[in-house]
Design a protein around this motif. Structure first.
Motif, PDB file in Angstrom:
ATOM      1  N   ASN A  18      19.633 -23.795  20.306  1.00 34.90           N
ATOM      2  CA  ASN A  18      20.061 -22.428  20.033  1.00 34.90           C
ATOM      3  C   ASN A  18      20.877 -21.855  21.183  1.00 34.90           C
ATOM      4  N   GLY A  19      20.505 -22.247  22.412  1.00 36.89           N
ATOM      5  CA  GLY A  19      21.271 -21.784  23.559  1.00 36.89           C
ATOM      6  C   GLY A  19      22.693 -22.316  23.528  1.00 36.89           C
ATOM      7  N   ALA A  20      22.836 -23.603  23.170  1.00 32.51           N
ATOM      8  CA  ALA A  20      24.171 -24.190  23.070  1.00 32.51           C
ATOM      9  C   ALA A  20      24.985 -23.504  21.974  1.00 32.51           C
ATOM     10  N   LEU A  21      24.330 -23.196  20.845  1.00 31.84           N
ATOM     11  CA  LEU A  21      25.020 -22.500  19.763  1.00 31.84           C
ATOM     12  C   LEU A  21      25.442 -21.104  20.199  1.00 31.84           C
ATOM     13  N   GLY A  22      24.546 -20.409  20.912  1.00 29.31           N
ATOM     14  CA  GLY A  22      24.873 -19.064  21.376  1.00 29.31           C
ATOM     15  C   GLY A  22      26.050 -19.063  22.334  1.00 29.31           C
ATOM     16  N   VAL A  23      26.110 -20.081  23.219  1.00 28.42           N
ATOM     17  CA  VAL A  23      27.230 -20.173  24.157  1.00 28.42           C
ATOM     18  C   VAL A  23      28.532 -20.450  23.411  1.00 28.42           C
ATOM     19  N   ARG A  24      28.482 -21.381  22.445  1.00 29.81           N
ATOM     20  CA  ARG A  24      29.698 -21.712  21.695  1.00 29.81           C
ATOM     21  C   ARG A  24      30.194 -20.532  20.865  1.00 29.81           C
ATOM     22  N   MET A  25      29.254 -19.724  20.349  1.00 29.21           N
ATOM     23  CA  MET A  25      29.631 -18.569  19.540  1.00 29.21           C
ATOM     24  C   MET A  25      29.862 -17.322  20.388  1.00 29.21           C
ATOM     25  N   ASP A  26      29.401 -17.373  21.647  1.00 29.36           N
ATOM     26  CA  ASP A  26      29.416 -16.205  22.522  1.00 29.36           C
ATOM     27  C   ASP A  26      28.664 -15.049  21.859  1.00 29.36           C
ATOM     28  N   ASP A  27      27.544 -15.397  21.209  1.00 29.70           N
ATOM     29  CA  ASP A  27      26.785 -14.379  20.471  1.00 29.70           C
ATOM     30  C   ASP A  27      25.358 -14.888  20.267  1.00 29.70           C
ATOM     31  N   GLY A  28      24.417 -14.428  21.119  1.00 29.74           N
ATOM     32  CA  GLY A  28      23.033 -14.863  21.005  1.00 29.74           C
ATOM     33  C   GLY A  28      22.351 -14.369  19.753  1.00 29.74           C
ATOM     34  N   ILE A  29      22.693 -13.160  19.301  1.00 29.39           N
ATOM     35  CA  ILE A  29      22.058 -12.606  18.100  1.00 29.39           C
ATOM     36  C   ILE A  29      22.472 -13.412  16.871  1.00 29.39           C
ATOM     37  N   ALA A  30      23.749 -13.754  16.773  1.00 31.65           N
ATOM     38  CA  ALA A  30      24.213 -14.554  15.638  1.00 31.65           C
ATOM     39  C   ALA A  30      23.563 -15.929  15.641  1.00 31.65           C
ATOM     40  N   ALA A  31      23.416 -16.535  16.829  1.00 26.83           N
ATOM     41  CA  ALA A  31      22.772 -17.848  16.920  1.00 26.83           C
ATOM     42  C   ALA A  31      21.318 -17.755  16.468  1.00 26.83           C
ATOM     43  N   GLY A  32      20.624 -16.708  16.881  1.00 28.00           N
ATOM     44  CA  GLY A  32      19.242 -16.522  16.455  1.00 28.00           C
ATOM     45  C   GLY A  32      19.130 -16.307  14.960  1.00 28.00           C
ATOM     46  N   LEU A  33      20.059 -15.532  14.388  1.00 29.34           N
ATOM     47  CA  LEU A  33      20.039 -15.282  12.950  1.00 29.34           C
ATOM     48  C   LEU A  33      20.262 -16.575  12.171  1.00 29.34           C
ATOM     49  N   ILE A  34      21.175 -17.414  12.637  1.00 34.98           N
ATOM     50  CA  ILE A  34      21.419 -18.701  11.976  1.00 34.98           C
ATOM     51  C   ILE A  34      20.168 -19.566  12.036  1.00 34.98           C
TER      52      ILE A  34
END
Length: 309
Positions: A18-34
């Motif tokens: 999830n951390g890697a996804l958040g960095v790639r998206m530059d959005d921790g909330i969106a990564a958590g929602l996914i």
């Protein structure tokens, strides 16, 4: 205890994804929602596939209507998971990951002591024994040691209250999720409901964020979207185990598993530019000691030495 540590290891792997996804998206909330959405879809399908899980809806309604049964607020544990993801986006960068982790663990073990003493979890009231207090204190010290090499990377401020409150919420979440599993008589249903509540809370936060910032970029690598599937076993394992361990021992076991899992990831799949300080290894070992101390059974002859209520 082995199960709690195993859940913690899975949680460490999920955090890396999830951390890697958040960095790639530059959005921790969106990564958590996914992550929450992926787990919810699988668990919703499983709920309709298994008869016992399907009966969870009826069992939950019956328990909510029963005098002295489950209360509606005890069904909102998933909000705490959503709040933790929110605080990661709000405070982790400003405080530094190390300080953020220490604040979460301090709140989590403190909450575990209180929640167990009040009997909010399915294991019922747990006495605040010297061993449990010592184990909780050792766990906080162990995490401080484990992350000490990085404590200077952030500045302590009022923001530290956000992860501390998230840790307190995690203790309460483990208790009420266990109660829901007990009421619904299905770990699958309880995990699905938890994911649904957390997903809803994150969806509201994401809608506000989109209105302010617009939609984020979605990376193409499929493995970045697998965090939610690991979360199924994290939440499902937690709701199944808390009945036997109590909230504090479950929390300490998961913390130990997280540190062990993070250490193994740093050894076999290190992130770019990271090493393994000796303080991290020492902190992991001390955490295992803390779990063992907190899990010591009460001796019948020592009942009079328990702390006052």
């Amino acid at each position: 205890m082995v199960g709690a540590a195993g859940v913690g290891v899975l949680l460490a792997i999920q955090a890396r994804i999830n951390g890697a996804l958040g960095v790639r998206m530059d959005d921790g909330i969106a990564a958590g929602l996914i992550s929450f959405f992926g787990g919810f879809v699988v668990l919703l399908a499983a709920t309709f596939a298994f008869p016992q899980a399907r009966r969870g809806w009826r069992n939950l309604r019956t328990e909510l209507r029963r005098p002295g049964g489950l209360r509606p607020w005890q069904c909102l544990g998933g909000v705490c998971g959503g709040y933790l993801v929110f605080t990661q986006g709000m405070a982790a960068a400003a405080l530094g990951v190390a300080m953020f982790t220490v604040a979460v663990v301090a709140g989590q073990v403190s909450s575990g002591l209180v929640v167990d003493r009040l009997g909010l979890g399915p294991a019922g009231p747990q006495h605040v024994t010297p061993a449990r207090l010592l184990g909780a204190g050792l766990a906080v010290v162990a995490v401080v040691i484990a992350v000490s090499a990085k404590l200077g990377s952030g500045e302590a401020s009022w923001l530290v209250l956000l992860p501390a409150l998230a840790g307190i919420g995690l203790g309460w979440q483990a208790a009420v999720n266990g109660r829901m599993k007990q009421a619904a008589d299905s770990a699958v249903f309880a995990a699905m409901f938890n994911f649904g509540i957390g997903m809803t809370a994150l969806a509201v936060a994401f809608a506000v964020e989109v209105a302010l910032r617009g939609l984020p970029h979605f990376p193409a690598e499929p493995w970045l979207y697998t965090g939610g599937f690991l979360g199924i076993f994290v939440i499902g394992g937690s709701v199944a185990l808390v009945r036997f361990t109590g909230v504090l021992v479950l929390s300490l076991g998961m913390i130990a598993g997280q540190l062990v899992g993070a250490l193994l990831l740093d050894v076999f799949a290190p992130a770019a530019g990271t090493g393994i300080p000796a303080s991290t290894v020492l902190g992991v070992l001390l955490t295992l000691v803390a779990v063992g101390v907190a899990a010591l059974p009460d001796r019948p002859g020592r009942a009079g030495r328990r702390l006052p209520r």
